[in-house]
Write an enzyme that holds these catalytic residues in place. Structure first.
Site, PDB file in Angstrom:
ATOM      1  N   GLU A 160       0.797  -1.241   0.000  1.00  0.00           N
ATOM      2  CA  GLU A 160       0.000   0.000   0.000  1.00  0.00           C
ATOM      3  C   GLU A 160       0.823   1.283   0.000  1.00  0.00           C
ATOM      4  O   GLU A 160       0.581   2.194   0.794  1.00  0.00           O
ATOM      5  CB  GLU A 160      -0.967   0.002   1.200  1.00  0.00           C
ATOM      6  CG  GLU A 160      -1.889  -1.201   1.229  1.00  0.00           C
ATOM      7  CD  GLU A 160      -2.848  -1.212   2.425  1.00  0.00           C
ATOM      8  OE1 GLU A 160      -2.696  -0.362   3.323  1.00  0.00           O
ATOM      9  OE2 GLU A 160      -3.736  -2.075   2.454  1.00  0.00           O
ATOM     10  N   ASN A 203       2.215  -5.086  -3.184  1.00  0.00           N
ATOM     11  CA  ASN A 203       0.824  -5.452  -2.879  1.00  0.00           C
ATOM     12  C   ASN A 203       0.005  -4.194  -2.615  1.00  0.00           C
ATOM     13  O   ASN A 203       0.454  -3.297  -1.887  1.00  0.00           O
ATOM     14  CB  ASN A 203       0.862  -6.327  -1.605  1.00  0.00           C
ATOM     15  CG  ASN A 203      -0.416  -7.083  -1.326  1.00  0.00           C
ATOM     16  OD1 ASN A 203      -0.905  -7.814  -2.194  1.00  0.00           O
ATOM     17  ND2 ASN A 203      -0.966  -6.920  -0.129  1.00  0.00           N
ATOM     18  N   HIS A 239     -10.127  -6.620  -1.968  1.00  0.00           N
ATOM     19  CA  HIS A 239     -11.219  -6.525  -0.994  1.00  0.00           C
ATOM     20  C   HIS A 239     -12.361  -5.853  -1.747  1.00  0.00           C
ATOM     21  O   HIS A 239     -12.492  -4.632  -1.754  1.00  0.00           O
ATOM     22  CB  HIS A 239     -10.801  -5.693   0.217  1.00  0.00           C
ATOM     23  CG  HIS A 239      -9.680  -6.320   0.981  1.00  0.00           C
ATOM     24  ND1 HIS A 239      -9.846  -7.498   1.687  1.00  0.00           N
ATOM     25  CD2 HIS A 239      -8.382  -5.971   1.140  1.00  0.00           C
ATOM     26  CE1 HIS A 239      -8.694  -7.824   2.249  1.00  0.00           C
ATOM     27  NE2 HIS A 239      -7.794  -6.925   1.933  1.00  0.00           N
ATOM     28  N   GLU A 268      -5.719 -11.054  -1.208  1.00  0.00           N
ATOM     29  CA  GLU A 268      -6.521 -10.924   0.022  1.00  0.00           C
ATOM     30  C   GLU A 268      -8.014 -10.959  -0.297  1.00  0.00           C
ATOM     31  O   GLU A 268      -8.799 -10.157   0.205  1.00  0.00           O
ATOM     32  CB  GLU A 268      -6.172  -9.611   0.749  1.00  0.00           C
ATOM     33  CG  GLU A 268      -4.693  -9.453   1.038  1.00  0.00           C
ATOM     34  CD  GLU A 268      -4.333  -8.173   1.795  1.00  0.00           C
ATOM     35  OE1 GLU A 268      -5.234  -7.492   2.322  1.00  0.00           O
ATOM     36  OE2 GLU A 268      -3.132  -7.869   1.866  1.00  0.00           O
ATOM     37  N   ASP A 270     -11.801 -11.088  -0.653  1.00  0.00           N
ATOM     38  CA  ASP A 270     -13.080 -11.264   0.034  1.00  0.00           C
ATOM     39  C   ASP A 270     -14.120 -10.460  -0.735  1.00  0.00           C
ATOM     40  O   ASP A 270     -13.788  -9.488  -1.416  1.00  0.00           O
ATOM     41  CB  ASP A 270     -13.042 -10.886   1.534  1.00  0.00           C
ATOM     42  CG  ASP A 270     -12.356  -9.575   1.856  1.00  0.00           C
ATOM     43  OD1 ASP A 270     -12.433  -8.625   1.036  1.00  0.00           O
ATOM     44  OD2 ASP A 270     -11.744  -9.474   2.932  1.00  0.00           O
TER      45      ASP A 270
HETATM   46  C1  XIL Z   1      -6.203  -6.561   8.316  1.00  0.00           C
HETATM   47  C2  XIL Z   1      -6.520  -7.774   9.182  1.00  0.00           C
HETATM   48  O1  XIL Z   1      -7.388  -8.605   8.469  1.00  0.00           O
HETATM   49  C3  XIL Z   1      -7.149  -7.333  10.487  1.00  0.00           C
HETATM   50  O2  XIL Z   1      -7.299  -8.450  11.364  1.00  0.00           O
HETATM   51  C4  XIL Z   1      -6.289  -6.264  11.148  1.00  0.00           C
HETATM   52  O3  XIL Z   1      -6.939  -5.777  12.290  1.00  0.00           O
HETATM   53  C5  XIL Z   1      -6.001  -5.117  10.178  1.00  0.00           C
HETATM   54  O4  XIL Z   1      -5.408  -5.638   9.018  1.00  0.00           O
HETATM   55  N1  XIL Z   1      -4.932  -4.801   3.729  1.00  0.00           N
HETATM   56  C6  XIL Z   1      -3.895  -5.580   4.184  1.00  0.00           C
HETATM   57  C7  XIL Z   1      -4.109  -6.485   5.334  1.00  0.00           C
HETATM   58  O5  XIL Z   1      -2.829  -5.624   3.567  1.00  0.00           O
HETATM   59  O6  XIL Z   1      -2.959  -6.665   6.109  1.00  0.00           O
HETATM   60  C8  XIL Z   1      -5.253  -5.998   6.196  1.00  0.00           C
HETATM   61  O7  XIL Z   1      -5.497  -7.002   7.193  1.00  0.00           O
HETATM   62  C9  XIL Z   1      -6.485  -5.740   5.364  1.00  0.00           C
HETATM   63  C10 XIL Z   1      -6.207  -4.666   4.348  1.00  0.00           C
END
Ligand code: XIL
Length: 358
Positions: A160, A203, A239, A268, A270
């Site tokens: 990020e 990422n 996400h 990641e 979802d």
């Molecule tokens: C999130 C986790 O899922 C949570 O449990 C934590 O509180 C915060 O981080 N982008 C990312 C991840 O790269 O590391 C994040 O994970 C979600 C967004």
């Protein structure tokens, strides 16, 4: 070939059976393990609070993970502040336990994340650091990579670093402020020097949805390529939600990275279903919509990324109740492949159908 045929047959059988049941069902637990349907890693994020905890805490959880996944990532415990709580102190025990769990179960471990701006993740000692930031950050990266050399196959080296503003630009993180944009390439150089065999990823989120952010990242990639910075792939966090981004934009974004010869991971995944907060329960209609969305995303990945460049797909948690989405946005949501009673959701069949090209 024969196996693929039987898998296909099996998925169709399961899918038709599934039509007879309500939303989630134990029947769908018979869907073939996702990992048997793909030639690339299929992963899941797990929480490992300390050595020995996490996926091993329940047999159901361990069984489900073993059945469907051949890649693991720590949802939190390999982030900066957990691994590196003091300048001269690393706490590797939890991550080492996860690494040996992965190894014993024939899974690969993806490392997340060596450099991340998120405030709570930057160790306090680092925030207050008064010395040479460039050296300190390179040493952070190289000590961790060296420790996991041979056990962590791939890393999110920088997470990020690009913000969402219009126009997109480098995020004004503490690293950017202390070092300038070169902290990104220096992290990749340090990681590669410490473990020349690890696959190194940049990422980020919303690169599949924001053309401006994607373009900015592509310019960074092209610049890195022209100067032989060791960047091997891009992780699309994904996400996403049922509302967007549109599938054409997602496909185009994967392709733009693949066209540059890099690997592409969905890192990641979802699929949030309740971003408008219109639902209080997960209905069959919502489940069907989610299934279609998962299927479309995986299909777009397969269409846009040639086999040799598929770094894999990782789901950001196992059960809906594990998901960070509900906690983060303070609403009920059901973003993952399994319900809290470990039953498979229709989304799982959507992924299986996409992987088998149904
Ligand atoms: C999130 C986790 O899922 C949570 O449990 C934590 O509180 C915060 O981080 N982008 C990312 C991840 O790269 O590391 C994040 O994970 C979600 C967004």
């Amino acid at each position: 070939m024969q196996r693929a045929f039987f898998n296909l047959l099996f998925v169709s059988l399961v899918v038709s059976l599934q039509a007879c049941v309500a939303v989630n069902s134990a029947v769908v637990a018979d869907t073939p393990g996702l990992k048997t349907l793909a030639a690339f890693p299929i992963g899941v994020a797990v929480n490992v609070a300390s050595a020995g905890a996490g996926i091993q805490v329940s047999k159901e959880r361990a069984d489900l993970i073993g059945r469907h996944f051949n890649s693991l990532v720590a949802e939190n415990s390999m982030k900066m502040s957990y691994l590196h709580p003091a300048e001269n102190n690393f706490t590797f025990a939890g991550a080492d336990a996860l690494a040996s769990y992965a190894h014993q179960h024939g899974m690969v471990l993806h490392g997340h994340a060596l450099v991340w701006h998120s405030d709570y993740q930057i160790p306090v000692w680092m925030k207050n650091y008064q010395g040479d930031w460039e050296k300190m950050l390179a040493s952070h990266v190289s000590q961790i990579c060296a420790h996991f050399a041979g056990t962590v196959r791939s890393w999110d080296v920088v997470n990020e670093a690009i913000d969402d503003l219009h126009p997109a630009g480098y995020r004004a993180s503490i690293f950017y402020e202390k070092i300038g944009k070169s902290y990104i390439e220096k992290a990749f150089i340090a990681a590669h020097a410490a473990d020349a065999n690890a696959e190194l990823y940049y990422n980020d989120y919303n690169i599949e949805g924001s053309q401006g952010k994607l373009d900015f990242m592509l310019r960074m990639i092209d610049d890195f390529k022209s100067r032989q910075i060791p960047l091997h792939g891009i992780g699309f966090q994904m996400h996403v939600s049922s509302d967007g981004p549109g599938i054409a934009q997602i496909r185009k974004s994967f392709k733009a990275v693949a066209d540059r010869g890099l690997k592409v991971r969905i890192s990641e995944l979802d699929v949030a279903m309740n971003q408008q907060r219109q639902f209080s329960t997960f209905t069959p209609a919502v489940a069907a919509q989610q299934k279609a969305r998962y299927k479309a995303i995986i299909t777009a990945y397969l269409e846009a990324v040639p086999p040799a460049q598929r770094g894999g797909i990782t789901f950001w948690g196992l059960l809906d109740g594990d998901s960070w989405i509900g906690k983060r946005y303070q609403r009920p949501d059901w973003p993952l492949l399994f319900a809290d009673d470990y039953s498979a959701k229709p989304a799982l069949s959507g992924v299986a159908e996409a992987l088998t090209g149904k």
